[in-house]
Design a protein around this motif. Structure first.
Motif, PDB file in Angstrom:
ATOM      1  N   ASN B  83       1.996   0.683  -5.501  1.00 39.77           N
ATOM      2  CA  ASN B  83       1.671   0.791  -4.085  1.00 39.77           C
ATOM      3  C   ASN B  83       1.902   2.209  -3.579  1.00 39.77           C
ATOM      4  O   ASN B  83       2.759   2.922  -4.080  1.00 39.77           O
ATOM      5  N   TRP B  84       1.121   2.587  -2.598  1.00 34.83           N
ATOM      6  CA  TRP B  84       1.209   3.910  -2.018  1.00 34.83           C
ATOM      7  C   TRP B  84       1.310   3.782  -0.504  1.00 34.83           C
ATOM      8  O   TRP B  84       0.575   3.002   0.094  1.00 34.83           O
ATOM      9  N   ASN B  85       2.191   4.568   0.104  1.00 37.81           N
ATOM     10  CA  ASN B  85       2.274   4.604   1.561  1.00 37.81           C
ATOM     11  C   ASN B  85       1.494   5.799   2.094  1.00 37.81           C
ATOM     12  O   ASN B  85       1.608   6.902   1.559  1.00 37.81           O
ATOM     13  N   PHE B  86       0.715   5.563   3.140  1.00 39.04           N
ATOM     14  CA  PHE B  86      -0.002   6.694   3.729  1.00 39.04           C
ATOM     15  C   PHE B  86       0.139   6.717   5.245  1.00 39.04           C
ATOM     16  O   PHE B  86       0.543   5.732   5.869  1.00 39.04           O
ATOM     17  N   CYS B  87      -0.157   7.887   5.814  1.00 40.93           N
ATOM     18  CA  CYS B  87      -0.188   8.023   7.270  1.00 40.93           C
ATOM     19  C   CYS B  87      -1.553   8.572   7.674  1.00 40.93           C
ATOM     20  O   CYS B  87      -2.275   9.132   6.847  1.00 40.93           O
ATOM     21  N   ILE B  88      -1.902   8.358   8.928  1.00 40.48           N
ATOM     22  CA  ILE B  88      -3.157   8.886   9.466  1.00 40.48           C
ATOM     23  C   ILE B  88      -2.816   9.858  10.583  1.00 40.48           C
ATOM     24  O   ILE B  88      -2.011   9.528  11.462  1.00 40.48           O
ATOM     25  N   VAL B  89      -3.404  11.046  10.551  1.00 38.76           N
ATOM     26  CA  VAL B  89      -3.205  11.993  11.641  1.00 38.76           C
ATOM     27  C   VAL B  89      -4.529  12.154  12.377  1.00 38.76           C
ATOM     28  O   VAL B  89      -5.540  12.528  11.768  1.00 38.76           O
ATOM     29  N   GLY B  90      -4.513  11.861  13.683  1.00 37.66           N
ATOM     30  CA  GLY B  90      -5.737  11.885  14.488  1.00 37.66           C
ATOM     31  C   GLY B  90      -6.208  10.468  14.737  1.00 37.66           C
ATOM     32  O   GLY B  90      -6.823   9.851  13.871  1.00 37.66           O
ATOM     33  N   MET B  91      -5.872   9.936  15.925  1.00 41.79           N
ATOM     34  CA  MET B  91      -6.206   8.539  16.210  1.00 41.79           C
ATOM     35  C   MET B  91      -7.395   8.423  17.155  1.00 41.79           C
ATOM     36  O   MET B  91      -7.379   7.669  18.127  1.00 41.79           O
ATOM     37  N   GLY B  92      -8.471   9.170  16.846  1.00 44.63           N
ATOM     38  CA  GLY B  92      -9.758   8.944  17.502  1.00 44.63           C
ATOM     39  C   GLY B  92     -10.384   7.683  16.909  1.00 44.63           C
ATOM     40  O   GLY B  92      -9.711   6.883  16.264  1.00 44.63           O
ATOM     41  N   ASN B  93     -11.697   7.538  17.107  1.00 47.07           N
ATOM     42  CA  ASN B  93     -12.372   6.332  16.603  1.00 47.07           C
ATOM     43  C   ASN B  93     -12.207   6.169  15.100  1.00 47.07           C
ATOM     44  O   ASN B  93     -11.988   5.070  14.601  1.00 47.07           O
ATOM     45  N   LEU B  94     -12.307   7.293  14.379  1.00 50.92           N
ATOM     46  CA  LEU B  94     -12.207   7.211  12.926  1.00 50.92           C
ATOM     47  C   LEU B  94     -10.815   6.772  12.491  1.00 50.92           C
ATOM     48  O   LEU B  94     -10.664   5.875  11.657  1.00 50.92           O
ATOM     49  N   GLY B  95      -9.778   7.405  13.059  1.00 51.41           N
ATOM     50  CA  GLY B  95      -8.405   7.021  12.728  1.00 51.41           C
ATOM     51  C   GLY B  95      -8.145   5.562  13.037  1.00 51.41           C
ATOM     52  O   GLY B  95      -7.528   4.836  12.255  1.00 51.41           O
ATOM     53  N   MET B  96      -8.661   5.116  14.196  1.00 52.80           N
ATOM     54  CA  MET B  96      -8.495   3.712  14.588  1.00 52.80           C
ATOM     55  C   MET B  96      -9.179   2.795  13.585  1.00 52.80           C
ATOM     56  O   MET B  96      -8.626   1.764  13.184  1.00 52.80           O
ATOM     57  N   ALA B  97     -10.404   3.153  13.186  1.00 55.55           N
ATOM     58  CA  ALA B  97     -11.138   2.323  12.223  1.00 55.55           C
ATOM     59  C   ALA B  97     -10.348   2.207  10.919  1.00 55.55           C
ATOM     60  O   ALA B  97     -10.217   1.130  10.352  1.00 55.55           O
ATOM     61  N   LEU B  98      -9.788   3.320  10.449  1.00 58.81           N
ATOM     62  CA  LEU B  98      -9.025   3.301   9.192  1.00 58.81           C
ATOM     63  C   LEU B  98      -7.760   2.470   9.318  1.00 58.81           C
ATOM     64  O   LEU B  98      -7.389   1.735   8.409  1.00 58.81           O
ATOM     65  N   ALA B  99      -7.087   2.608  10.461  1.00 56.29           N
ATOM     66  CA  ALA B  99      -5.832   1.868  10.667  1.00 56.29           C
ATOM     67  C   ALA B  99      -6.085   0.361  10.655  1.00 56.29           C
ATOM     68  O   ALA B  99      -5.194  -0.414  10.354  1.00 56.29           O
ATOM     69  N   ASN B 100      -7.313  -0.023  10.962  1.00 54.37           N
ATOM     70  CA  ASN B 100      -7.650  -1.448  11.021  1.00 54.37           C
ATOM     71  C   ASN B 100      -8.403  -1.938   9.782  1.00 54.37           C
ATOM     72  O   ASN B 100      -8.848  -3.078   9.735  1.00 54.37           O
ATOM     73  N   GLU B 146       8.806   7.130   3.214  1.00 53.95           N
ATOM     74  CA  GLU B 146       8.347   7.418   1.846  1.00 53.95           C
ATOM     75  C   GLU B 146       6.828   7.471   1.754  1.00 53.95           C
ATOM     76  O   GLU B 146       6.201   6.808   0.913  1.00 53.95           O
ATOM     77  N   ILE B 147       6.240   8.290   2.636  1.00 53.64           N
ATOM     78  CA  ILE B 147       4.784   8.422   2.687  1.00 53.64           C
ATOM     79  C   ILE B 147       4.353   9.535   1.739  1.00 53.64           C
ATOM     80  O   ILE B 147       4.883  10.642   1.797  1.00 53.64           O
ATOM     81  N   SER B 148       3.403   9.228   0.835  1.00 55.97           N
ATOM     82  CA  SER B 148       2.975  10.253  -0.125  1.00 55.97           C
ATOM     83  C   SER B 148       1.545  10.722   0.090  1.00 55.97           C
ATOM     84  O   SER B 148       1.103  11.694  -0.506  1.00 55.97           O
ATOM     85  N   ILE B 149       0.796  10.013   0.965  1.00 59.45           N
ATOM     86  CA  ILE B 149      -0.608  10.368   1.209  1.00 59.45           C
ATOM     87  C   ILE B 149      -0.838  10.555   2.706  1.00 59.45           C
ATOM     88  O   ILE B 149      -0.375   9.747   3.512  1.00 59.45           O
ATOM     89  N   GLY B 150      -1.544  11.615   3.072  1.00 57.68           N
ATOM     90  CA  GLY B 150      -1.885  11.855   4.473  1.00 57.68           C
ATOM     91  C   GLY B 150      -3.400  11.875   4.664  1.00 57.68           C
ATOM     92  O   GLY B 150      -4.117  12.510   3.887  1.00 57.68           O
ATOM     93  N   VAL B 151      -3.872  11.161   5.687  1.00 59.54           N
ATOM     94  CA  VAL B 151      -5.302  11.133   5.991  1.00 59.54           C
ATOM     95  C   VAL B 151      -5.562  12.054   7.183  1.00 59.54           C
ATOM     96  O   VAL B 151      -4.933  11.904   8.235  1.00 59.54           O
ATOM     97  N   ILE B 152      -6.486  12.990   7.010  1.00 58.62           N
ATOM     98  CA  ILE B 152      -6.824  13.947   8.054  1.00 58.62           C
ATOM     99  C   ILE B 152      -8.021  13.437   8.840  1.00 58.62           C
ATOM    100  O   ILE B 152      -9.153  13.446   8.351  1.00 58.62           O
ATOM    101  N   ALA B 153      -7.783  12.975  10.070  1.00 56.75           N
ATOM    102  CA  ALA B 153      -8.881  12.495  10.924  1.00 56.75           C
ATOM    103  C   ALA B 153      -8.884  13.274  12.234  1.00 56.75           C
ATOM    104  O   ALA B 153      -9.274  12.760  13.279  1.00 56.75           O
ATOM    105  N   VAL B 154      -8.442  14.530  12.164  1.00 58.80           N
ATOM    106  CA  VAL B 154      -8.403  15.417  13.342  1.00 58.80           C
ATOM    107  C   VAL B 154      -9.631  16.325  13.325  1.00 58.80           C
ATOM    108  O   VAL B 154     -10.322  16.412  12.309  1.00 58.80           O
TER     109      VAL B 154
END
Lengths: 217, 217
Positions: B83-100, B146-154
């Motif tokens: 398993n991998w933990n990730f975070c999303i930076v930039g909560m516009g429409n794209l970030g919201m879509a990914l979070a869901n 313990e987040i190892s992956i970051g998603v750039i949605a900015v």
């Protein structure tokens, strides 16, 4: 050129070469070699040369390619000198993100209609003087606005139904974001976008990096 | 199975087999032979068989492998079932879509933090008992969760700054949706996602279909 014999992986790579060339030209490059492209994309330069050779000769051995000429050639191969009208069905977060994504117009793809059946969304004003329309107007608007591509941004359960409606309305290309396999008739093209494939590919590179550093996978 | 005893060149080739299998499955293949894989990658099929035999038998001589089963086996070998933990930076429409997007959890990717600097978004409740956090909490939360992956949605203009912050915070993998080329240090992996590449690839298939039907592109 006999486009019929071009394998699909080659098509995908040509699309990548295109993006790569655009960015090189933006950065002031006038000449590129197959090795430049290969290095940027992490593939073999023999593969790049082979892909380009499907369409005759663009460059000279040892000299490379004129970046502009190559971009023009690849664009023509990819049918990219024309414009395409598309619609989006499903105006959740993903549909909204796509409707606002400026990069597509630059590539010749113009959003001409947006559909959703949620009453709170119908009529909402959107960029490009569009409003969100109910799905029962799809057939009419696809015809009137000469839309040839439909983007599926609806939940998986209704995706096939929407695809059938799009195709019955005259659309010949589908971009599918729903996490389901859709069935389409001969003569219609489809591209599935599955974000988890990209995540897995990233995780895999990260695991390899650990192997390289002598850690356990 | 002890991954530590697998020679590095084999691990590298397994990586290639994995990508190859994924793409074959996406294209509808259900059965593959060692020769199919070997031909695609330009190596000997005896090598493919030898590599796969490190891990027991996946297939039958003369029959080949079930593509799904082989992919699953190679994935396990490569430590891709973790398993991998990730975070999303930039909560516009794209970030919201990914979070869901539920499909990511199924593949072992869990969203653990969401960041945005827009005051109207900070504190908003999100799925998975998360709330949207200001970017100044990024370093701390990446460490704690313990987040190892970051998603750039900015937007592109701030993407490099965010990548630098993520990497300084300990992230080793980046998924980039911003339409810019980001620079990253050795030991960090990146996957760029450009939707227009997919649109172009579709347009090309559609143009080919017209060629097949005897129309001009």
């Amino acid at each position: 050129m006999d486009s019929q014999n071009v394998p699909k992986p080659t098509v995908k790579r040509l699309a990548m070469y295109h993006r790569c060339l655009e960015s090189m030209i933006r950065n002031g490059r006038t000449n590129v070699s197959s090795k430049d492209i290969a290095d940027l994309l992490g593939i073999k330069s023999s593969q790049v040369r082979k892909d380009l050779s499907y369409f005759g000769e663009f460059g000279k051995r040892g000299v490379g390619y004129s970046a502009d000429r190559l971009l023009e050639g690849v664009s023509q191969i990819l049918g990219m000198r024309k414009n395409w009208n598309f619609c989006i069905v499903g105006m959740g977060n993903l549909g909204m993100a796509l409707a606002n994504y400026a990069g597509l117009e630059k590539s010749g793809f113009f959003v001409r209609a947006l559909f959703d059946n949620n009453p709170s969304k119908i009529g909402l004003p959107m960029p490009g003087e569009l409003t969100i329309e109910p799905v029962n107007r799809l057939k009419r608007l696809v015809h009137e606005r000469e839309i040839s591509i439909g983007v599926i941004a609806v939940p998986g359960e209704v995706a096939q139904e929407i695809v059938d409606l799009l195709i019955a309305s005259g659309v010949r290309g589908i971009i599918n974001f729903a996490p389901v396999r859709l069935s389409i008739p001969e003569g219609v093209s489809i591209e599935d976008i599955d974000i988890s494939v990209t995540f897995r590919s990233l995780a895999f590179s990260m695991s390899l990096d650990q192997v390289r550093q002598g850690k356990r996978i």
